[in-house]
Design a protein around this motif. Sequence first.
Motif, PDB file in Angstrom:
ATOM      1  N   LEU A  15      35.729  84.886  57.924  1.00  0.00           N
ATOM      2  CA  LEU A  15      36.561  84.291  58.969  1.00  0.00           C
ATOM      3  C   LEU A  15      36.510  85.199  60.184  1.00  0.00           C
ATOM      4  O   LEU A  15      36.954  86.347  60.122  1.00  0.00           O
ATOM      5  N   VAL A  16      35.956  84.707  61.284  1.00  0.00           N
ATOM      6  CA  VAL A  16      35.801  85.507  62.499  1.00  0.00           C
ATOM      7  C   VAL A  16      37.155  85.645  63.195  1.00  0.00           C
ATOM      8  O   VAL A  16      37.795  84.656  63.543  1.00  0.00           O
ATOM      9  N   ILE A  17      37.573  86.893  63.420  1.00  0.00           N
ATOM     10  CA  ILE A  17      38.843  87.212  64.062  1.00  0.00           C
ATOM     11  C   ILE A  17      38.632  87.791  65.459  1.00  0.00           C
ATOM     12  O   ILE A  17      39.481  87.670  66.324  1.00  0.00           O
ATOM     13  N   SER A  18      37.493  88.417  65.676  1.00  0.00           N
ATOM     14  CA  SER A  18      37.224  89.013  66.994  1.00  0.00           C
ATOM     15  C   SER A  18      37.174  87.925  68.059  1.00  0.00           C
ATOM     16  O   SER A  18      36.880  86.756  67.782  1.00  0.00           O
ATOM     17  N   SER A  19      37.460  88.333  69.293  1.00  0.00           N
ATOM     18  CA  SER A  19      37.542  87.378  70.401  1.00  0.00           C
ATOM     19  C   SER A  19      36.173  86.827  70.781  1.00  0.00           C
ATOM     20  O   SER A  19      35.141  87.470  70.555  1.00  0.00           O
ATOM     21  N   ASP A  20      36.174  85.665  71.381  1.00  0.00           N
ATOM     22  CA  ASP A  20      34.936  85.047  71.859  1.00  0.00           C
ATOM     23  C   ASP A  20      34.196  85.995  72.801  1.00  0.00           C
ATOM     24  O   ASP A  20      32.974  86.138  72.718  1.00  0.00           O
ATOM     25  N   LEU A  21      34.935  86.649  73.692  1.00  0.00           N
ATOM     26  CA  LEU A  21      34.328  87.558  74.663  1.00  0.00           C
ATOM     27  C   LEU A  21      33.659  88.745  73.964  1.00  0.00           C
ATOM     28  O   LEU A  21      32.526  89.107  74.284  1.00  0.00           O
ATOM     29  N   TYR A  22      34.343  89.353  72.996  1.00  0.00           N
ATOM     30  CA  TYR A  22      33.763  90.455  72.223  1.00  0.00           C
ATOM     31  C   TYR A  22      32.489  90.000  71.521  1.00  0.00           C
ATOM     32  O   TYR A  22      31.459  90.674  71.575  1.00  0.00           O
TER      33      TYR A  22
END
Length: 126
Positions: free
Chosen positions: A43-50
Amino acid sequence: MRMFGNESAPQQGDIVWIDAEPHAGHEYGGHNSTTGNIRRPLLVISSDLYNERTGMIVGFPITSKVPNGFPAGLQINGSKIHGTAILTNLLGYDYKARAGEVADHVNPAILVEALDAIRDIFAINN
């Protein structure tokens, strides 16, 4: 989905398949690399920008085998991926190098619960 180079970057809340082996120590894993079974959902938690800027992703592994009484799991019932996100194990991967592939996306309520776990891990107050 945004692009970095010629590759698509996953978005926060996506569930991706990622080549997670080899693992070591207390890391979740145990897939069999000799048979090619090295992929696991995350499950991806990091931000779209990162994700877009770095090509990396940070998230929680999803497992189908949770010990009885395990207190820090989040049930994932996506359209394609089902299991429990392990909220005590925050992992980072190079999305492209680990052959990442977006498979699903969680609903906003599940994403909020996962982000709350991040706040708990790092003692972030809103």
